[in-house]
Write an enzyme that holds these catalytic residues in place. Structure first.
Site, PDB file in Angstrom:
ATOM      1  N   LYS A   1     -26.498 -11.028 -44.266  1.00  0.00           N
ATOM      2  CA  LYS A   1     -27.056  -9.720 -44.600  1.00  0.00           C
ATOM      3  C   LYS A   1     -26.609  -9.264 -45.988  1.00  0.00           C
ATOM      4  O   LYS A   1     -27.430  -8.823 -46.780  1.00  0.00           O
ATOM      5  CB  LYS A   1     -26.617  -8.671 -43.558  1.00  0.00           C
ATOM      6  CG  LYS A   1     -26.765  -9.105 -42.105  1.00  0.00           C
ATOM      7  CD  LYS A   1     -28.183  -9.100 -41.669  1.00  0.00           C
ATOM      8  CE  LYS A   1     -28.517  -9.735 -40.344  1.00  0.00           C
ATOM      9  NZ  LYS A   1     -27.592 -10.266 -39.415  1.00  0.00           N
TER      10      LYS A   1
ATOM     11  N   ASP B   1     -15.707  -9.748 -35.709  1.00  0.00           N
ATOM     12  CA  ASP B   1     -17.012 -10.200 -36.185  1.00  0.00           C
ATOM     13  C   ASP B   1     -17.389  -9.318 -37.371  1.00  0.00           C
ATOM     14  O   ASP B   1     -17.593  -8.114 -37.216  1.00  0.00           O
ATOM     15  CB  ASP B   1     -18.039 -10.064 -35.039  1.00  0.00           C
ATOM     16  CG  ASP B   1     -19.397 -10.617 -35.428  1.00  0.00           C
ATOM     17  OD1 ASP B   1     -19.683 -10.704 -36.635  1.00  0.00           O
ATOM     18  OD2 ASP B   1     -20.183 -10.954 -34.516  1.00  0.00           O
TER      19      ASP B   1
ATOM     20  N   TRP C   1     -23.609  -7.674 -29.429  1.00  0.00           N
ATOM     21  CA  TRP C   1     -24.704  -8.517 -29.919  1.00  0.00           C
ATOM     22  C   TRP C   1     -25.025  -9.550 -28.833  1.00  0.00           C
ATOM     23  O   TRP C   1     -24.110 -10.191 -28.301  1.00  0.00           O
ATOM     24  CB  TRP C   1     -24.259  -9.211 -31.208  1.00  0.00           C
ATOM     25  CG  TRP C   1     -25.288 -10.072 -31.856  1.00  0.00           C
ATOM     26  CD1 TRP C   1     -26.621  -9.779 -32.042  1.00  0.00           C
ATOM     27  CD2 TRP C   1     -25.092 -11.367 -32.428  1.00  0.00           C
ATOM     28  NE1 TRP C   1     -27.237 -10.805 -32.698  1.00  0.00           N
ATOM     29  CE2 TRP C   1     -26.329 -11.791 -32.950  1.00  0.00           C
ATOM     30  CE3 TRP C   1     -23.984 -12.206 -32.558  1.00  0.00           C
ATOM     31  CZ2 TRP C   1     -26.490 -13.024 -33.579  1.00  0.00           C
ATOM     32  CZ3 TRP C   1     -24.146 -13.420 -33.191  1.00  0.00           C
ATOM     33  CH2 TRP C   1     -25.388 -13.827 -33.696  1.00  0.00           C
TER      34      TRP C   1
HETATM   35  C1  PLP Z   1     -22.999  -8.774 -34.801  1.00  0.00           C
HETATM   36  C2  PLP Z   1     -23.486 -10.031 -35.422  1.00  0.00           C
HETATM   37  N1  PLP Z   1     -22.656 -11.066 -35.535  1.00  0.00           N
HETATM   38  C3  PLP Z   1     -23.031 -12.215 -36.096  1.00  0.00           C
HETATM   39  C4  PLP Z   1     -24.305 -12.385 -36.580  1.00  0.00           C
HETATM   40  C5  PLP Z   1     -24.619 -13.736 -37.140  1.00  0.00           C
HETATM   41  O1  PLP Z   1     -25.282 -13.828 -38.288  1.00  0.00           O
HETATM   42  P1  PLP Z   1     -25.687 -15.218 -38.933  1.00  0.00           P
HETATM   43  O2  PLP Z   1     -25.327 -16.324 -38.004  1.00  0.00           O
HETATM   44  O3  PLP Z   1     -27.150 -15.121 -39.153  1.00  0.00           O
HETATM   45  O4  PLP Z   1     -24.903 -15.288 -40.197  1.00  0.00           O
HETATM   46  C6  PLP Z   1     -25.231 -11.332 -36.484  1.00  0.00           C
HETATM   47  C7  PLP Z   1     -26.615 -11.494 -36.930  1.00  0.00           C
HETATM   48  O5  PLP Z   1     -27.508 -10.792 -36.605  1.00  0.00           O
HETATM   49  C8  PLP Z   1     -24.804 -10.127 -35.886  1.00  0.00           C
HETATM   50  O6  PLP Z   1     -25.623  -9.073 -35.767  1.00  0.00           O
END
Ligand code: PLP
Length: 396
Positions: free
Chosen positions: A246, A211, A130
């Site tokens: 999500k 993660d 990511w």
């Molecule tokens: C792999 C991954 N880690 C962490 C996140 C973090 O999500 P958020 O900070 O929106 O909860 C995302 C969001 O797209 C992600 O795809």
């Protein structure tokens, strides 16, 4: 002072969103977006969230600060959801979970915690990973390196190369894993491969940092934490940065957590104090609304059952779309093999298109995605699938 600052180029994904929004073509499709879409192309508020929000509205009595722990019921429910209520780490009180602003907040706090514990630790992330991982760890002053992961030719996992690289890692290293639904490539290790990875972590002594951003989107709510639970059984320490964005659809409420499993209950209690000192420096006090909603859902049998059904609905829709895409692409007479899409999971996959093919999709058909041809499978629906497949056939 600020004269020295130069404008920073926006994230490419934001440019895609803006270009798609400005495009008058009624057939336009945004495949780049990073949120779940339903069959109508909307990112709905889950029913369980709407109901919990009403309960929260009618029961909250103050907007005073929560204190560094945040919503205690949220933290304990998350801990059970991730590690399992019957797990040895919970039974022995060796896990601490603290809410964070989104999974991103959890990752940043994890990075600060590692930096505090061992300033010269190296963090190893999958290639690719990511995009924000590449920013978060160096921002906390940690060196970020990568290990082999995705084979672009075969659209599959480079398992042997990954294991060889991880066999070189040791106690000075943190290895970052995606628990499920790898973003951006959609490829996850299978159960046997996780067994081998978690054995290797125990043998080599590196710190697993997991993660967990899509719990429930790959195989199931429990199944998607299998890697975390194996790490917790086999290794003395594991850190998890989890997100509810999500799977509860509460993106803008910023709901996530950091969980740390330690060798003893006393060490876990000590680590929690360090987490509080790190969050205090970052944002002083955590927000209440989103975690309050999730707390209510996970403490109501009825709302939890509804949530589990809604997560299953999102997962089934994405998996169903993967199957339909593969079938319809083949039925359209496209010779290239896209069957890998069905072996992958979660919202994202690489289509394996060149930058020029991505440009032609955009310029000739108003189909928008990033140059890497990473697409969000949930962007497809009955209304746009034929149009997309026709366009794909022409650019290939
Ligand atoms: C792999 C991954 N880690 C962490 C996140 C973090 O999500 P958020 O900070 O929106 O909860 C995302 C969001 O797209 C992600 O795809």
């Amino acid at each position: 002072m600020l004269d020295r600052l130069k404008a920073v180029a926006p994230d490419p994904i934001l440019g895609i969103i803006a270009a798609h929004a400005a495009d008058p073509n009624p057939n336009k499709i945004d495949l780049g977006i990073g949120v779940y879409r339903d069959a109508e192309g909307n990112t709905p508020i889950l029913d369980c969230v709407l109901q919990a929000e009403r309960i929260l509205d009618s029961t909250q009595t103050s907007k005073s600060y929560l204190g560094p722990r945040g919503v205690p019921g949220f933290n304990s429910a998350m801990r059970e959801l991730i590690f399992g209520a019957e797990s040895a780490v919970l039974r022995d009180d060796r896990v601490r979970t603290v809410q964070t602003p989104g999974g991103t907040g959890g990752l940043r706090i994890a990075a600060d915690l590692v930096k505090t514990a061992r300033p010269d630790a190296k963090v190893w992330a999958s290639d690719p990973t990511w995009a924000n991982h590449l920013a978060i760890f160096p921002a906390a002053g940690l060196e970020l390196l990568n290990y082999p992961y995705f084979d672009r030719e075969r659209s599959d996992l480079r398992f042997d190369a990954m294991m060889t690289a991880l066999a070189e890692r040791g106690p000075d290293d943190v290895v970052l894993f995606h628990a499920c639904c790898h973003n951006p490539c959609g490829v996850s290790p299978g159960p046997d491969q996780w067994d081998a990875i978690t054995d290797l972590a125990a043998e080599r002594g590196f710190l697993p940092l997991v993660d967990l951003a899509y719990q429930g989107f790959e195989r199931g709510i429990e199944e998607d934490c299998r890697s975390v639970r194996l790490f917790a059984e086999k290794c003395p320490e594991v850190i998890v940065a989890s997100s509810c964005s999500k799977n509860f659809g509460v993106y803008r409420e910023r709901v996530g957590a950091i969980s740390v499993a330690c060798g003893t209950a006393q060490k876990a209690a000590d680590v929690e104090t360090v987490i509080h000192s790190v969050t205090r420096k970052n944002y002083s006090m955590p927000p209440a609304h989103g975690t309050g909603i999730v707390d209510i859902i996970l403490h109501s049998g009825e709302l939890t059952a509804l949530w589990r059904r809604e997560v299953a609905g999102m997962r089934d829709r994405i998996n169903g779309l993967r199957k339909t895409l593969v079938e319809r692409i083949a039925a359209a007479g496209i010779e290239r093999d896209f069957s890998f899409l069905q072996r992958q999971s979660g919202m994202f996959s690489f289509l394996g298109l060149s930058v020029d093919q991505v440009r032609r999709l955009r310029e000739d058909y108003s189909i928008y995605t990033v140059d890497s041809a990473r697409v969000n499978i949930a962007s497809f629906n009955d209304g746009n699938l034929d149009y997309f497949i026709d366009a794909l056939k022409t650019v290939l």
